[in-house]
Design an enzyme around this catalytic site. Structure first.
Site, PDB file in Angstrom:
ATOM      1  N   GLU A  54      62.131  46.162  54.279  1.00  0.00           N
ATOM      2  CA  GLU A  54      63.294  46.428  55.124  1.00  0.00           C
ATOM      3  C   GLU A  54      63.378  47.918  55.483  1.00  0.00           C
ATOM      4  OE1 GLU A  54      67.209  45.638  53.541  1.00  0.00           O
ATOM      5  OE2 GLU A  54      68.152  46.467  55.326  1.00  0.00           O
ATOM      6  N   ASP A 107      68.834  59.086  42.770  1.00  0.00           N
ATOM      7  CA  ASP A 107      69.489  59.948  43.746  1.00  0.00           C
ATOM      8  C   ASP A 107      70.399  60.890  42.970  1.00  0.00           C
ATOM      9  OD1 ASP A 107      70.794  61.117  45.813  1.00  0.00           O
ATOM     10  OD2 ASP A 107      71.890  59.341  46.463  1.00  0.00           O
ATOM     11  N   ASP A 131      72.916  64.190  43.498  1.00  0.00           N
ATOM     12  CA  ASP A 131      73.555  64.913  44.588  1.00  0.00           C
ATOM     13  C   ASP A 131      74.465  65.987  44.014  1.00  0.00           C
ATOM     14  OD1 ASP A 131      74.252  63.958  47.770  1.00  0.00           O
ATOM     15  OD2 ASP A 131      75.416  65.534  46.808  1.00  0.00           O
TER      16      ASP A 131
END
Lengths: 476, 570
Positions: A104, A169, A171
Site C-alpha cells: 500500500e 517514529d 518526534d
C-alpha cells in the site's frame, strides 16, 4: 505464445527507450561507446536514467531563478528520486513480485487530500504516478494479501496485511515538556541531540537484543527520525509481537498529568543498564548544559517532582531559590549529594534510583507506539520532501549520528541550484565521466550511496539464503 | 470428446500393461478397468478392510513395530496374501496382486469422503476415553453422543467459571486472590482434580466434562473477533490457574506427552552469561530455556527475560508463560478454524443453544436500542458535565481550555457522547464549536472524518461502541500531552488529590480512602467510591459498596442522571 510476445514487446520497449536515450546522450557525451551497453544492468541503468534531461538545460539558465514548490517537487521527482533502488528495497528482490505489487502507498496531494490504498503493478507505474501527481508526501503501508487498489471489491477476509517493516517514529514534540529551547515544529542543533541519543540507544537494543541487522534510520524532514527495520523476521511480526517489542523498549510512561514518568526495578534489566551507560555519557552535556533544565524554578520543579520525598524536594528548592543563578550542573551535584546524605532508611533505595530515573526521563527515547504496534499503520516514505522545510528525508547512519545536522540536510532549492550549476559546467566540457544518475551531481549523493549500500546489504543476505536453500535441496 | 478419448487411451494403454503386475509393491497409480462381479467386489473390499482394521487395532494396543509387522503378516496371509516374486512357482502371484489392486481402489472410493478426519478422530476416540492428566490442550473434539441437557449444563457450568474469572479481574484482585476464588468456583461448577484424587473422585468424568464443555463454548464463541478474544483471554487464564495448581511431576509429564520441550542452556553457557541473565540466587540452579523471543512475548513486554540476538533466555520459574503462549497459539488457530466451519453448522437443536449462550452473557454496550438518540444536543453538554465520570470531565475541561484534544482523547470523548445520545449532526456541531481555534477547512479535512468514522458512516462503517473502563484503563496509555485514559489510573497522586478537592471532597478520610484504592490498583472501585461520596450515597457505617461497581463511563452517566431524576420526583 502470449508470454513470448509479451517479452518481445518488453524488449522492444526497452530498446525504444534506449534509443531515445541515445539521442540525448550523443549530444552530450559523444565519446561514450554504445557497445558498452550490452549487459542487462546497463540497459536497466539507461532505463532508469531520466530521458527528460534536456528540459532543465533549455529552461532557466539564470541561477537566481527559483521556481515555486510544486515546480521544485516536479523537478525532484523527475530528476532525483531514486526509483530503482527504492523499488528494489520494497520488493526485497530484483524480480518484481507480490511484495511490491500488494504494497500500500498513500499520496498526499497538493490540495492536502490524501489518497490511501494505492498500489502499483511495477516500478514504472509507481514512477509515472508520482511524476504525474507530484504528491507532497508519500506514505508506505503494509504488504497485503491482495492489491490494495482492489480493496473495495474484496471481501474483508481476503484483504489482510501480511507483512511490513518494523517501524519506529520518534518526534521532538514528545519532548516538549522537557526541552527548553524551542517548542513545537522548530528545532535547533541543541534539541536535536535528544534524537542522537534516541538513535544510539534504540539502534543497539534492536541489534543486540532482537538480533535485527538491517536498520534504516531516516530523518523525518522536520523534527524527528524514523527507523525502518527490514529483516525478514521483523517484517513478518504480527501486532502482538510488535506490541511486546515496544513495551520492552518503552521506559517513559504516563500522560501530561503525571510528573514522574519512569519507575525502575531493583534488579535493573541488562538492556536498561546498557542504555544507562549511554545516557550517562550525554546527560551532562545535553540536559544540564544545552537544555539547562535546572535554570529556573519552573524548570527545576519538574525535575524535583521526580524525587519521591517531599522534605528533600522542599530543601533543594529552598537552597536553589537562594542561589538561582548557579549553573545547572552544580545544582545537579547538589541534588545527588543531598540524596546520598539524606537519612531515610526505609526509602533509601527508591531515592537512590530516582537519580537514574530522572536521567532516563530526560534522555531515554520517547516512542510514538501507535506507529510501531499496528502493522497497517502508514509511515512517511524515505526520500520524501517535507513540504514546509523542503528538506529531503535522508538516511542517517547510526554509527555517525552525532555528526548529523538536520539544518544542513539538502533542501529542494539547494538541490535545484546544484544541479543547474553542474549541468551548466558539464555542458561546457562534456562527458569526462559516465554518470548513472542525476543525484550523483548534487549533495544527495552521499545519502543515496548510503541507501544503495543498505539495500545491497539486504540483497546480499537474501542471495546467500537462497543459495543455502538450493544447496540444501540439492543434498536432499 | 477429445478428453475422454485421451483418458481411454491412457487407461487402455495401462490395461494392456497392467495385466502384468511385475512387483508385489504397488503405488496404485491407475484404477482397474476390467469387469468384476458384485461378489468379488464385496469380498475383496471386506478382506482388505480386515487387514487395515487389524493394523489399527495393533497400533492402538501400542505394540512395537516388530510386533505389529508379525501380526499383520499373519492376518494378511489369511485375507489378502501378497507374495514376492520368488514365490512364482507355488502361488498365482498375478491373481493375488489383482485382488490387492482392486480392493485398494474399492476402499479408496469408500473412504474418500472424509477419510482423513475419520481416521484421525477414530483413532483419537479410542485413545481419548482415557484422560491421563487434568491438563488438556483440547486437541481433538469429543466424538461421543451427549444429551441436549448435558450439552447445556456443561456449557453453562464452564461459563460460570470463565465469568467468575472476568469478574475477579474486574475487581482488580491480585493473581493469588483470583486463583483462590476461581478454585472455589471451579470446585462447585467444574471440578477438575489432580491424579492423586483418583481414589475419591471420578476423575475421568470430571475430565470428560471439562473436555466437552470447552468444545461447546469454543463453538459458541468462535463467531466473531470480539467473542473469540473474550473466550481466548479467559480460557488462557483458566489454563494458567490449573497449570499452577498441578503438581510439578504431572505438569512435566503432561508437557512431555504433548511433545512440548525447549532447548536448555548448558551449565557452561549459563556461567558465561551470568551477568546478563541477572538471576537471583534461588533460581540459579533451575534450567534456562532458550526460545525465539516471539514465543515469550509476555516476558519480553515485561522486560522480565534476557534477550540476545532474538533469543529469549527464559528461567524455569517463568515456564508457564511459554506453555501459555503455546496454548494460546493453538486455541487461537482452533477458534479461527471453528469460525470457518460454523456457517456450515445446521442443527436446529443446538444452534439456538449456542446463540443463547453468548447473548445471555454479554454486558450492556450502550449502543443501538439502549441509546435514545437526539435526547441530548451539542449545547446541553456543558450542563451535563456534572453527570460525567472524572475521565470525561477531564477531557471536557481540557477541550475547553486548549480548544483541542489529541486523537485518542477525541475518540474516547466522542464515543462517550454518542453513548449519551448525541446524534452525528449534534456531535459535528459540538466538535466544530469546541475547536474554535481551527479554521473550517482544516476541521473538515482533519477532524470531521474521524468523528463520522466513530459513528460508523465512514471507512469500514463499523458502528463503534463507547469504550468501557477496562479498555480505557488498559489500552492506549496516554503519552505526554495526551489527556485520555482513566484519571484514577493515569493521574499522579498529587494531581488526583487536587482533583478530588476540586470536586468538593474535603474530608481527609474520604480522600485517603480513594487514594488507597488507587494505590492498590482498584481504579474502578475508586471511581465508584468517588461517585458515592460526591452524591452522598456512602454508607459510613459499613464498608460495603452501595452501588454497583462502575465498569463503563456511560453506566456512571446513566446512574447519575437517574439519581437526579428520582430525587426530583421526591
Amino acid at each position: 505464445m502470449s508470454l513470448q510476445s509479451e517479452n518481445d514487446a518488453q524488449t522492444s520497449l526497452m530498446e525504444e527507450i534506449e534509443e531515445m536515450e541515445e539521442i540525448v546522450e550523443t549530444e552530450e557525451l559523444e565519446d561514450i561507446e554504445d557497445t558498452e551497453k550490452n549487459t542487462k544492468e546497463e540497459l536497466e541503468a539507461d532505463f532508469w536514467r531520466n530521458p527528460s534531461r534536456t528540459i532543465l538545460q533549455a529552461g532557466h539558465e539564470s541561477q537566481d531563478f527559483i521556481p515555486d514548490t510544486s515546480e521544485l517537487l516536479r523537478f525532484f521527482y523527475t530528476k532525483l528520486f531514486p526509483y530503482k533502488i527504492y523499488a528494489e528495497w520494497l520488493n526485497y528482490s530484483k524480480e518484481i513480485d507480490k511484495k511490491f505489487i500488494n504494497r500500500e502507498f498513500s499520496f498526499q496531494l497538493s490540495n492536502e487530500a490524501v489518497i490511501r490504498h494505492l498500489s502499483f503493478n511495477n516500478p514504472d507505474e509507481l514512477k509515472a504516478e508520482i511524476v504525474k501527481q507530484c504528491p507532497l508526501k508519500i506514505d508506505i503501508g503494509a504488504v497485503y494479501s491482495a492489491k490494495p487498489k482492489d480493496k473495495r471489491s474484496l471481501r474483508p477476509s481476503a484483504y489482510k496485511p501480511v507483512e511490513k517493516e518494523l517501524v519506529f517514529d520518534i518526534d521532538l514534540t514528545d519532548y516538549d515538556d522537557i526541552r527548553t529551547c524551542y517548542k513545537g515544529g522548530d528545532i535547533c542543533l541543541k534539541c536535536w541531540q535528544f534524537m542522537t541519543v534516541a538513535i544510539k540507544i534504540l539502534d543497539v537494543a534492536l541489534r543486540e537484543d532482537f538480533g535485527f541487522k538491517h536498520l534504516l534510520w531516516i530523518y523525518s524532514g522536520r523534527r524527528g527520525v524514523h527507523c525502518w527495520i527490514c529483516d525478514e523476521r521483523a517484517r513478518k511480526l504480527n501486532n502482538d509481537e510488535r506490541k511486546a517489542i515496544v513495551s520492552y523498549l518503552e521506559v517513559i510512561k504516563g500522560g501530561a498529568q503525571q510528573h514522574k514518568k519512569v519507575y525502575l526495578y531493583k534488579n535493573m534489566h541488562s538492556s536498561l543498564k546498557r542504555s544507562l551507560v549511554i545516557i550517562e555519557d550525554y546527560f551532562e552535556q545535553i540536559v544540564l548544559e544545552d537544555q539547562d533544565v535546572l535554570k529556573d524554578e519552573q524548570n527545576w520543579t519538574k525535575v524535583l517532582n521526580c524525587i519521591p520525598d517531599e522534605g528533600l524536594r522542599k530543601e533543594l528548592n529552598k537552597k536553589w531559590l537562594q542561589l538561582p543563578l548557579k549553573p545547572s550542573i552544580d545544582k545537579w551535584h547538589d541534588l545527588k549529594s543531598e540524596i546520598s546524605h539524606y537519612k531515610n532508611k526505609k526509602n533509601q533505595w527508591r531515592l537512590d534510583s530516582s537519580i537514574s530515573e530522572i536521567m532516563f526521563q530526560y534522555l531515554y527515547p520517547r516512542l510514538d507506539d501507535k506507529v510501531t504496534t499496528q502493522i497497517n499503520h502508514l509511515l512517511k516514505s524515505p526520500f520524501c520532501v517535507h513540504p514546509k522545510t523542503e528538506r529531503v528525508c535522508v538516511p542517517i547512519s547510526p554509527d555517525n549520528c552525532e555528526n548529523f545536522d538536520p539544518l544542513k540536510v539538502p533542501t529542494l532549492t539547494t538541490l535545484y541550484r546544484q544541479l543547474n550549476e553542474t549541468n551548466n559546467t558539464a555542458s561546457d566540457k562534456s562527458g569526462t565521466k559516465r554518470i548513472h544518475h542525476e543525484y550523483e551531481k548534487c549533495s544527495l549523493k552521499s545519502y543515496m550511496k548510503y541507501f544503495e549500500n543498505f539495500v545491497e546489504g539486504i540483497m546480499k543476505e537474501i542471495r546467500e539464503k537462497n543459495r543455502e536453500a538450493s544447496e540444501m535441496s540439492m543434498e536432499f | 470428446m477429445i478428453v475422454s478419448s485421451q483418458k481411454k487411451q491412457k487407461y487402455g494403454q495401462f490395461k494392456k500393461l497392467g495385466v502384468d503386475f511385475e512387483y508385489l509393491l504397488n503405488f496404485y497409480k491407475f484404477p482397474p478397468l476390467e469387469d468384476i462381479t458384485i461378489e468379488e467386489f464385496e469380498t475383496f473390499a471386506l478382506d482388505r478392510l480386515q487387514v487395515l482394521k487389524a493394523i489399527e487395532g495393533a497400533i492402538l494396543r501400542n505394540k512395537t513395530e516388530e510386533q505389529i509387522r508379525g501380526h499383520i503378516n499373519q492376518i494378511s496371509d489369511e485375507f489378502l496374501p501378497l507374495r514376492s516374486n520368488d514365490g512364482k512357482q507355488r502361488y498365482d502371484l498375478q491373481a493375488e496382486r489383482r485382488k490387492d489392486h482392486i480392493s485398494h481402489f474399492i476402499l479408496r472410493l469408500a473412504y474418500c469422503r472424509n477419510s482423513q478426519k475419520k481416521q484421525k478422530y477414530g483413532q483419537f476416540k479410542k485413545l481419548g476415553v482415557d484422560f491421563e492428566y487434568l491438563l488438556n490442550f483440547y486437541k481433538f473434539p469429543p466424538l461421543e453422543d451427549i444429551t441436549i441437557e448435558e450439552f447445556e449444563t456443561f456449557a453453562l457450568d464452564r461459563l460460570q467459571v470463565l465469568k467468575a474469572i472476568e469478574g475477579a479481574i474486574l475487581r482488580n484482585k491480585t493473581e493469588e486472590q483470583i486463583r483462590g476464588h476461581i478454585n472455589q468456583i471451579s470446585d462447585e461448577f467444574l471440578p477438575l482434580r489432580s491424579n492423586d484424587g483418583k481414589q475419591r473422585y471420578d476423575l475421568q468424568a470430571e475430565r470428560r466434562k471439562d473436555h466437552i464443555s470447552h468444545f461447546i463454548l469454543r463453538l459458541a464463541y468462535c463467531r466473531n473477533e470480539e467473542l473469540r478474544q473474550w473466550f481466548l483471554r479467559y480460557e488462557c487464564i483458566l489454563f494458567k490457574i490449573r497449570f499452577t495448581n498441578e503438581k510439578k511431576e504431572d505438569r512435566d509429564a503432561f508437557l512431555r506427552d504433548e511433545n512440548i520441550i525447549w532447548p536448555q542452556l548448558s551449565s557452561t553457557e549459563k556461567e558465561s552469561m551470568k551477568k546478563e541473565l541477572n538471576l537471583s540466587q534461588e533460581y540459579w540452579k533451575d534450567p534456562i530455556f532458550v526460545v525465539e523471543f516471539e514465543n515469550a512475548l509476555e516476558l519480553v513486554s515485561r522486560r522480565a527475560v534476557y534477550l540476545k540476538d532474538g533469543k529469549a533466555y527464559v528461567p524455569a520459574h517463568e515456564q508457564i508463560t511459554l506453555v501459555l503462549s503455546e496454548f494460546r497459539k493453538r486455541l487461537e488457530e482452533a477458534l479461527l478454524l471453528a469460525s470457518k466451519a460454523f456457517p456450515k453448522l445446521d442443527d436446529e437443536r443446538i444452534l439456538p443453544l449456542l446463540n443463547n449462550i453468548n447473548k445471555q452473557y454479554l454486558g450492556k454496550n450502550f449502543m443501538g436500542k439502549n441509546v435514545v438518540e437526539g435526547k441530548v444536543t451539542a449545547d446541553d453538554v456543558d450542563e451535563l458535565v456534572g453527570h460525567f465520570p472524572l475521565c470525561m470531565q477531564n477531557l471536557h475541561k481540557n477541550l475547553r481550555t486548549s480548544k483541542h484534544l489529541k486523537h485518542y482523547g477525541r475518540r474516547q470523548y466522542n464515543l462517550f457522547l454518542k453513548g449519551i445520545g448525541l446524534t452525528i449532526e449534534e456531535a459535528l456541531i459540538f466538535w466544530r464549536k469546541s475547536f474554535s481555534m481551527i479554521d473550517d477547512s482544516k476541521f473538515q479535512r482533519e477532524y470531521a472524518y474521524n468523528i463520522r468514522h466513530n459513528y460508523g458512516i465512514e471507512g469500514r462503517r463499523k458502528d463503534y461502541a463507547p469504550l468501557g473502563c477496562m479498555s480505557i484503563i488498559t489500552n492506549n496509555q496516554p503519552g505526554p500531552s495526551e489527556n485520555h485514559g482513566c484519571p484514577f489510573r493515569h493521574f499522579s497522586e498529587e494531581n488526583m488529590k487536587a482533583t478530588l478537592i476540586d470536586n468538593g471532597i474535603r474530608n481527609t478520610d474520604q480522600i485517603n480512602n480513594i487514594i488507597t484504592l488507587v494505590r492498590d490498583k482498584h481504579y474502578q472501585i475508586a471511581c465508584t467510591k468517588f461517585y458515592e461520596i460526591t452524591r452522598n450515597l456512602e454508607d459510613l457505617n459499613e464498608d460495603k459498596p452501595v452501588v454497583e461497581t462502575i465498569q463503563h463511563p456511560n453506566q456512571y452517566y446513566e446512574a447519575s442522571t437517574k439519581l437526579t431524576k428520582s430525587k426530583k420526583k421526591k
